[in-house]
Write an enzyme that holds these catalytic residues in place. Structure first.
Site, mmCIF file in Angstrom:
data_model
loop_
_atom_site.group_PDB
_atom_site.id
_atom_site.type_symbol
_atom_site.label_atom_id
_atom_site.label_comp_id
_atom_site.label_asym_id
_atom_site.label_seq_id
_atom_site.Cartn_x
_atom_site.Cartn_y
_atom_site.Cartn_z
ATOM 1 N N SER A 142 -1.359 -1.763 8.742
ATOM 2 C CA SER A 142 -0.383 -2.684 8.152
ATOM 3 C C SER A 142 -0.219 -3.924 9.031
ATOM 4 C CB SER A 142 0.971 -1.974 8.029
ATOM 5 O OG SER A 142 1.993 -2.899 7.778
ATOM 6 N N TYR A 155 7.270 2.520 12.543
ATOM 7 C CA TYR A 155 6.140 2.254 11.626
ATOM 8 C C TYR A 155 5.144 1.292 12.283
ATOM 9 C CZ TYR A 155 3.847 0.826 7.203
ATOM 10 O OH TYR A 155 2.948 0.545 6.196
HETATM 11 P P1 NAP Z 1 3.451 5.569 -1.327
HETATM 12 O O1 NAP Z 1 3.314 5.099 -2.732
HETATM 13 O O2 NAP Z 1 4.791 5.876 -0.784
HETATM 14 O O3 NAP Z 1 2.479 6.836 -1.155
HETATM 15 C C1 NAP Z 1 2.431 7.505 0.077
HETATM 16 C C2 NAP Z 1 1.412 8.618 -0.004
HETATM 17 O O4 NAP Z 1 1.389 9.289 1.276
HETATM 18 C C3 NAP Z 1 1.784 9.671 -1.057
HETATM 19 O O5 NAP Z 1 0.635 10.012 -1.794
HETATM 20 C C4 NAP Z 1 2.256 10.858 -0.215
HETATM 21 O O6 NAP Z 1 1.912 12.112 -0.794
HETATM 22 C C5 NAP Z 1 1.440 10.689 1.048
HETATM 23 N N1 NAP Z 1 2.039 11.420 2.167
HETATM 24 C C6 NAP Z 1 3.220 11.174 2.791
HETATM 25 N N2 NAP Z 1 3.446 12.109 3.747
HETATM 26 C C7 NAP Z 1 2.370 12.950 3.724
HETATM 27 C C8 NAP Z 1 1.999 14.098 4.469
HETATM 28 N N3 NAP Z 1 2.787 14.578 5.457
HETATM 29 N N4 NAP Z 1 0.830 14.717 4.175
HETATM 30 C C9 NAP Z 1 0.028 14.252 3.173
HETATM 31 N N5 NAP Z 1 0.317 13.161 2.441
HETATM 32 C C10 NAP Z 1 1.480 12.513 2.709
HETATM 33 O O7 NAP Z 1 2.823 4.495 -0.311
HETATM 34 P P2 NAP Z 1 1.743 3.320 -0.514
HETATM 35 O O8 NAP Z 1 2.490 2.050 -0.601
HETATM 36 O O9 NAP Z 1 0.743 3.684 -1.531
HETATM 37 O O10 NAP Z 1 1.076 3.334 0.939
HETATM 38 C C11 NAP Z 1 -0.256 3.761 1.164
HETATM 39 C C12 NAP Z 1 -0.651 3.280 2.559
HETATM 40 O O11 NAP Z 1 -0.618 1.841 2.593
HETATM 41 C C13 NAP Z 1 0.296 3.762 3.658
HETATM 42 O O12 NAP Z 1 -0.450 4.085 4.814
HETATM 43 C C14 NAP Z 1 1.147 2.520 3.938
HETATM 44 O O13 NAP Z 1 1.675 2.541 5.230
HETATM 45 C C15 NAP Z 1 0.150 1.423 3.711
HETATM 46 N N6 NAP Z 1 0.735 0.121 3.409
HETATM 47 C C16 NAP Z 1 1.582 -0.035 2.356
HETATM 48 C C17 NAP Z 1 2.100 -1.305 2.082
HETATM 49 C C18 NAP Z 1 3.008 -1.566 0.905
HETATM 50 O O14 NAP Z 1 3.486 -2.703 0.771
HETATM 51 N N7 NAP Z 1 3.268 -0.592 0.035
HETATM 52 C C19 NAP Z 1 1.734 -2.417 2.889
HETATM 53 C C20 NAP Z 1 0.874 -2.208 3.958
HETATM 54 C C21 NAP Z 1 0.364 -0.942 4.213
HETATM 55 P P3 NAP Z 1 3.003 13.141 -1.440
HETATM 56 O O15 NAP Z 1 3.939 12.328 -2.286
HETATM 57 O O16 NAP Z 1 2.137 14.066 -2.229
HETATM 58 O O17 NAP Z 1 3.697 13.831 -0.291
#
Ligand code: NAP
Length: 243
Positions: A142, A155
């Protein structure tokens, strides 16, 4: 001629970016190992969507914070499909708070989910990748890990750690033809950011030169194409327009 399909393991494939990655890799002909932890129904829906459209996918419940669960998950994938060609460390959480108010358990959970998870999976897949002399690990980091962000000390530290892990692993594994890269998506409207206030969302978007939020499918497209590249390793790709 029979060509073996490649295998991708995506952590956190039940929702958000992970879900989109699962669909993109399947459309590209990959077998998809779709990891989830809490969102079983959502993960099963992703797998059904892939299977219904003629692809191959399996749901795998594992808490990526646990090396024991990660090792069992990877053994199960290797038993079924032989090996893992591409690992995407996508699972992540945020537990935002200003530093004096960050609880130790929130700090530990954030580091474990965003960083220790990638150590667990990368360590577990690297042995077979080394034997095969190929593989690609892509860590979803990120902007907060590059530049820091107020209210996101844990984070940011975890995502910065992921960049360090990326570079060190790339240096170690390069001689075995294993690539390791980090991708930094911009602001994506997923569950992760749903609790952010409207003004906080506007602030992130307006800090971009192009004043746009991130199209999740564009991130998935980038990661998919990166996974096919043969001569890129140890790199950090920021996908938005912040400078
Ligand atoms: P999200 O919609 O909240 O999804 C998070 C995912 O992580 C879910 O599938 C969840 O699975 C899984 N997860 C959480 N804890 C876990 C664990 N202990 N074991 C296995 N799986 C786990 O988030 P997102 O926005 O798609 O983010 C995806 C990635 O992009 C993350 O690494 C985030 O930091 C990064 N990111 C996001 C943004 C943004 O603006 N959204 C920006 C930069 C980077 P379950 O629900 O099945 O537990």
């Amino acid at each position: 001629m029979f060509v073996m399909k490649k295998v991708v393991l995506i952590t956190g494939a039940s929702r958000g970016l992970g879900r989109m990655l699962a669909l993109r890799f399947s459309a590209g002909g990959f077998r998809v190992a779709a990891n989830y932890f809490r969102s079983k129904d959502a993960a099963l829906a992703v797998v059904s969507k892939i299977v219904d459209s003629g692809g191959e996918a399996i749901p795998l419940c594992a808490d990526v914070r646990s090396s024991v669960e990660v090792n069992s998950m990877i053994d199960a994938i290797c038993e079924r499909w032989g090996l893992i060609d591409v690992l995407i460390n996508n699972a992540g959480i945020t537990k935002d708070n200003i530093l004096p108010k960050v609880k130790i358990e929130d700090w530990e959970e954030t580091i474990a989910t965003n960083l220790t998870s990638a150590f667990n999976t990368s360590r577990a897949v690297s042995e077979s990748m080394v034997k095969k002399k190929s593989g690609h690990i892509i860590n979803i980091s990120s902007w907060s890990g590059l530049k820091g962000k107020a209210g996101q000390a844990a984070y940011s530290a975890a995502k910065a750690g992921l960049i360090g892990l990326t570079k060190s692993a790339a240096l170690e594994l390069g001689e075995f033809n294993i690539q390791v890269n980090a991708v930094l998506p911009g602001f994506m409207r997923t569950d992760m950011v749903q609790n952010l206030s409207g003004s906080a969302k506007d602030k992130v978007i307006s800090s971009n030169i192009l004043k746009q939020e991130q199209d999740i499918s564009e991130v998935a497209e980038f990661v998919y194409n990166l996974s096919l590249m043969k001569n890129i390793s140890g790199q950090v790709f920021n996908l938005d327009s912040r400078v």
